[in-house]
Design a protein around this motif. Structure first.
Motif, mmCIF file in Angstrom:
data_model
loop_
_atom_site.group_PDB
_atom_site.id
_atom_site.type_symbol
_atom_site.label_atom_id
_atom_site.label_comp_id
_atom_site.label_asym_id
_atom_site.label_seq_id
_atom_site.Cartn_x
_atom_site.Cartn_y
_atom_site.Cartn_z
ATOM 1 N N THR A 1 -9.274 5.172 1.806
ATOM 2 C CA THR A 1 -7.940 5.555 1.350
ATOM 3 C C THR A 1 -8.052 7.008 0.884
ATOM 4 O O THR A 1 -9.163 7.530 0.731
ATOM 5 N N TYR B 1 -4.721 0.047 7.332
ATOM 6 C CA TYR B 1 -4.867 1.504 7.185
ATOM 7 C C TYR B 1 -6.333 1.866 6.929
ATOM 8 O O TYR B 1 -6.864 2.820 7.515
ATOM 9 N N ASP C 1 6.628 -1.093 9.679
ATOM 10 C CA ASP C 1 6.132 -0.062 8.765
ATOM 11 C C ASP C 1 7.104 0.164 7.629
ATOM 12 O O ASP C 1 6.714 0.298 6.453
ATOM 13 N N TRP D 1 2.201 4.172 5.758
ATOM 14 C CA TRP D 1 0.839 4.561 5.402
ATOM 15 C C TRP D 1 0.780 6.005 4.907
ATOM 16 O O TRP D 1 1.568 6.857 5.352
ATOM 17 N N MET E 1 -2.264 -2.202 4.040
ATOM 18 C CA MET E 1 -3.196 -1.200 3.523
ATOM 19 C C MET E 1 -4.616 -1.463 4.012
ATOM 20 O O MET E 1 -5.380 -0.522 4.259
#
Length: 383
Positions: free
Chosen positions: A124, A210, A88, A94, A207
């Motif tokens: 997002t 995420y 990460d 994130w 991403m």
């Protein structure tokens, strides 16, 4: 009065006996069906003899980054947390997950055995996406699978053959959510860039993971979904996406990765984690697409990962003990067992068996045989 009570309790006893008998019959039928499925998929949970017990020479998974050994289940949990935090920090942390949102239904088409709903949600903090929710016409809570690709139409049967994963799973009783990067794929940017493509703070492939995690919450909040029985599946680009999503987000109960290239490899153009839309982000103008060379080097995080001995087997360790299936093709041949054997050994060491599987086909393209194994895999572990 006593006689009436007596008769009533006889009736109650007969009813309960009948109910228990039905329950026993259902349990027997369930176990029989599960056993039949297992017989079909069991061969793929063991490597061929030529690859049995062989492992690659990558960084050990049972040793902390500081050199300390992993000895207990608690140690391994700490090791998983260490890996997660390290990756990460390297890829970019994130934004907060969007846990409370609901799928917004735009349109619904009724099919013979299911409903096809066009939906939207925030994947997002600043961007909505549209996809397709397929819901079988059966009552009660159901397991679910998220499918990921360049666009959401292929998985619902509106694209190339043998890639209609969402449609086929829905016909087997799963609720499915198909999502894809339609807008950026049309621009040949493919991925998600946060907060924007000029100044991305998170590696694009992370991403995407995420975004899949946010899709999980949107799907889990749907009333008919069993939130503890949600898997994820993707092919090629979608295979990379599904792999990173399931490894980095532990709420996915299981996963199928179709020929993503489960390890870094520099001589395969399709195992291209160095590209700026995966792990090699750098501001535009981007490098020319293709293999790494002196004239066309990689930039960003990817070359640093290679120089410092990182590889994707560390992310695979985050799946333990959750089950996953690799549908290997041209990019993931049978010798990938050398890496998967590491994850099998970790699972076994801590009391888990039959958690890692691989099916192999000669070409990159999905086929009926591979897809059938994937669907049975989800039936076994989610149903």
């Amino acid at each position: 009065m006593v006689k009436r009570d007596y008769k009533r309790w006889i009736l109650v006893g007969l009813y309960l006996g009948f109910a228990f008998s039905l329950n026993a019959q259902e349990t027997t039928l369930f176990n029989s069906q599960k056993e039949k499925i297992w017989k079909k998929i069991a061969p793929y949970f063991s490597p061929p003899q030529e690859f049995k017990d062989k492992q690659d020479s990558l960084r050990p998974l049972n040793i902390f980054y500081n050199g300390d050994s992993v000895s207990t289940v608690q140690d391994f949990s700490k090791r998983q947390l260490e890996i997660k935090k390290r990756w990460d920090s390297l890829m970019g942390n994130w934004p907060a997950l969007l846990k409370k949102q609901q799928l917004s239904i735009i349109d619904t088409n009724e099919k013979e055995s299911y409903f096809e709903c066009e939906v939207k949600f925030y994947w997002t903090p600043t961007e909505e996406t549209t996809g397709y929710l397929l819901v079988p016409k059966t009552k009660g809570k159901k397991p679910a699978v998220i499918t990921v690709f360049y666009e959401p139409e292929t998985a619902i049967g509106k694209g190339k053959p043998n890639r209609d994963f969402a449609l086929q799973l829905t016909k087997r009783g799963f609720i499915t959510l198909s999502i894809g990067t339609s807008a950026t794929s049309e621009r040949k940017e493919f991925s998600l860039f946060y907060p924007n493509i000029k100044h991305a703070q998170v590696q694009p492939l992370s991403m995407l993971a995420y975004a899949a995690a946010n899709a999980y919450y949107a799907l889990a909040n749907f009333p008919e979904v069993s939130s503890d029985k949600i898997g994820i599946m993707g092919h090629s680009f979608g295979g990379k996406w599904a792999m990173f999503a399931s490894c980095l987000f532990d709420r996915f109960a299981c996963a199928v990765w179709s020929d993503p290239g489960i390890l870094f490899q520099h001589d395969r153009e399709s195992i291209n984690y160095w590209e700026p839309w995966y792990l090699g982000y750098h501001p535009k103008p981007w490098r020319k697409r293709g293999l790494i060379s002196k004239e066309n080097p990689a930039f960003g995080l990817y070359p640093w990962l290679i120089k410092n001995g990182y590889n994707l087997h560390e992310l695979h360790a985050l799946m333990v003990p959750r089950p996953f299936l690799v549908l290997g093709g041209a990019e993931d041949p049978p010798d990938r067992w050398h890496t998967l054997n590491r994850i099998i050994a970790l699972n076994h060491r801590f009391g888990y068996d039959n958690r890692v599987a691989m099916h192999n086909r000669p070409t990159h393209e999905p086929n009926n045989e591979a897809n059938e194994i994937a669907y049975l895999f989800f039936e076994y572990f989610l149903k």
